[in-house]
Design an enzyme around this catalytic site. Structure first.
Site, PDB file in Angstrom:
ATOM      1  N   CYS A   1       0.833  -1.208   0.000  1.00 59.49           N
ATOM      2  CA  CYS A   1       0.000   0.000   0.000  1.00 59.49           C
ATOM      3  C   CYS A   1       0.869   1.261   0.000  1.00 59.49           C
ATOM      4  CB  CYS A   1      -0.923  -0.017   1.209  1.00 59.49           C
ATOM      5  SG  CYS A   1      -2.081   1.367   1.230  1.00 59.49           S
TER       6      CYS A   1
ATOM      7  N   CYS B   1       0.361   4.606   6.942  1.00 58.26           N
ATOM      8  CA  CYS B   1      -0.283   4.441   8.253  1.00 58.26           C
ATOM      9  C   CYS B   1       0.671   3.690   9.205  1.00 58.26           C
ATOM     10  CB  CYS B   1      -1.591   3.679   8.102  1.00 58.26           C
ATOM     11  SG  CYS B   1      -2.655   4.380   6.825  1.00 58.26           S
TER      12      CYS B   1
ATOM     13  N   CYS C   1       0.183  -0.107  10.290  1.00 60.38           N
ATOM     14  CA  CYS C   1      -0.314  -1.117   9.351  1.00 60.38           C
ATOM     15  C   CYS C   1       0.759  -2.038   8.772  1.00 60.38           C
ATOM     16  CB  CYS C   1      -1.061  -0.424   8.219  1.00 60.38           C
ATOM     17  SG  CYS C   1      -1.889  -1.596   7.114  1.00 60.38           S
TER      18      CYS C   1
ATOM     19  N   CYS D   1     -17.015  -8.407   4.799  1.00 59.02           N
ATOM     20  CA  CYS D   1     -16.289  -7.155   4.626  1.00 59.02           C
ATOM     21  C   CYS D   1     -14.991  -7.402   3.858  1.00 59.02           C
ATOM     22  CB  CYS D   1     -16.003  -6.572   6.002  1.00 59.02           C
ATOM     23  SG  CYS D   1     -15.063  -5.056   5.946  1.00 59.02           S
TER      24      CYS D   1
ATOM     25  N   CYS E   1     -19.804  -5.301   2.771  1.00 55.63           N
ATOM     26  CA  CYS E   1     -19.056  -4.127   3.217  1.00 55.63           C
ATOM     27  C   CYS E   1     -17.731  -4.125   2.459  1.00 55.63           C
ATOM     28  CB  CYS E   1     -18.816  -4.209   4.720  1.00 55.63           C
ATOM     29  SG  CYS E   1     -17.818  -2.844   5.348  1.00 55.63           S
TER      30      CYS E   1
ATOM     31  N   CYS F   1     -19.473   2.784   7.970  1.00 57.82           N
ATOM     32  CA  CYS F   1     -18.792   2.079   9.053  1.00 57.82           C
ATOM     33  C   CYS F   1     -17.527   2.884   9.327  1.00 57.82           C
ATOM     34  CB  CYS F   1     -18.441   0.659   8.614  1.00 57.82           C
ATOM     35  SG  CYS F   1     -17.363  -0.215   9.761  1.00 57.82           S
TER      36      CYS F   1
ATOM     37  N   ARG G   1     -18.452  -2.044  17.257  1.00 60.37           N
ATOM     38  CA  ARG G   1     -17.761  -3.323  17.020  1.00 60.37           C
ATOM     39  C   ARG G   1     -16.475  -3.419  17.819  1.00 60.37           C
ATOM     40  NH1 ARG G   1     -17.187  -3.403  11.753  1.00 60.37           N
ATOM     41  NH2 ARG G   1     -19.338  -4.073  11.577  1.00 60.37           N
TER      42      ARG G   1
END
Ligand code: SAM
Ligand code: DTB
Ligand code: SF4
Length: 313
Positions: free
Chosen positions: A48, A52, A55, A92, A123, A183, A255
């Site tokens: 990616c 972040c 991550c 998801c 999702c 979400c 959640r």
């Protein structure tokens, strides 16, 4: 509208008062013994371009993860079928992208249509979306889009430099405007201050509409990321965050997301009491471990909790 002071006062209340209030509000809005089950699948892993700090999938960090291409549609549907048969009601699908490219949209749309045809809620979490992409996903039948603000606006820049807090809010607005349910939540345990956790919830609760789902992740420390050695959040403090989310967003599904493998059964039980009513099931999240079906079935049995059925629309 919530002020930071109001939220802070709630957060700082005696624990029993906070939990009593959270459980009372929970019972006014939900069956207290039902928890919704979602299942994750990483449809495109690693590599990616975003940075972040938490991550495993960022190309900026030297983690052990092997990157892969976008999964084939039929494999996604085969995985979703297994999840449905194991009791999950929402599927998801996550991709490690800054945003989906035009050439990816056909496959992603086919995944939504295929999973929806199995009778599950769908999702996706694919990074930033423009209005056109959101409309395309809505048309395909996408029920939810996950896009987290992750932390407070103040702390955000310490965690991510490749996109801004305002970018996140723009995507959330596009998702909302297209008619897809939102979400949106964040991560705690990234060495933030308590006020950052509270401020994150104030931002969520002050969105034009509350997100229908609010995932609260506890950081899973990943070797090779800048947050690998972050100090873990204290369990009682984590439960306070869940209770606060429940009180501030009474009708949202809160959640208990990433990080359950590092939680005791007692801590999870307190989170359910504080108003958490959704979890991820299965032995993997996107790339990290999750408790797995046997453990969760046993925990639910001990607590008298049952899986929430899909609401007929
Ligand atoms: N790439 C998309 C994005 O960032 O919007 C979707 C996938 S991303 C992995 C989804 C969310 O998972 C992040 O926003 C973050 O809140 C959570 N997450 C990622 N890594 C985590 C970790 N190590 N521990 C806890 N939560 C994590
Ligand atoms: C969310 O808030 N948590 C999920 C989901 N949205 C996409 C992801 C958790 C990821 C945990 C780390 C991993 O598996 O790599
Ligand atoms: Fe990429 Fe999402 Fe991981 Fe950030 S959280 S590095 S955007 S996969």
């Amino acid at each position: 509208m919530w002020t930071l002071e109001e939220a802070q006062a709630l957060h700082d209340a005696p624990f029993n008062d906070l939990l009593f209030q959270a459980q009372t509000i929970h019972r006014q809005n939900f069956d207290p013994n039902k928890v919704q089950l979602s299942r994750l699948l990483s449809i495109k892993t690693g590599g990616c371009p975003e940075d972040c700090g938490y991550c495993s999938q960022s190309a900026h960090h030297d983690t052990d993860l092997k990157a892969s291409k976008l999964m084939e549609v039929r494999r996604v549907i085969a995985e979703a079928t297994k999840a449905r048969d194991a009791g999950a009601t929402r599927y998801c699908m996550g991709a490690a992208w800054k945003n989906p490219k035009a050439r990816d949209m056909d496959a992603v749309v086919a995944m939504v249509e295929g999973v929806k045809a199995l009778g599950m809620e769908t999702c996706m979490t694919l990074g930033m979306l423009d209005l056109e992409q959101a409309a395309l996903l809505k048309q395909a039948g996408l029920d939810y889009y996950n896009h987290n603000i992750d932390t407070s606006e103040r702390y955000y820049n310490e965690i991510i430099s490749t996109r801004t807090f305002a970018d996140r809010l723009d995507t959330l607005a596009n998702v909302r405007d297209s008619g897809i349910k939102v979400c949106c939540g964040g991560i705690v345990g990234m060495s933030e201050e308590p006020v950052d956790r509270i401020d994150m919830l104030v931002t969520l609760a002050n969105l034009p509409e509350h997100p229908e789902s609010v995932p609260i992740n506890m950081l899973i420390p990943i070797a090779g990321t800048p947050l690998a050695d972050a100090k873990p959040i204290e369990p009682i403090e984590f439960v306070r965050v869940i209770a606060l989310a429940r009180i501030m967003m009474p009708k949202s599904h809160v959640r208990l997301s990433a990080g359950r493998t590092a939680m005791t059964d007692e801590m999870q039980a307190l989170c359910f009491f504080a108003g958490a009513n959704s979890i991820f099931v299965g032995d993997t999240l996107l790339t990290a471990d999750n408790p797995g079906e046997d453990k969760d079935t046993l925990l639910f049995r001990r607590l008298g909790i049952e899986p929430m059925e899909l609401e007929v629309q």
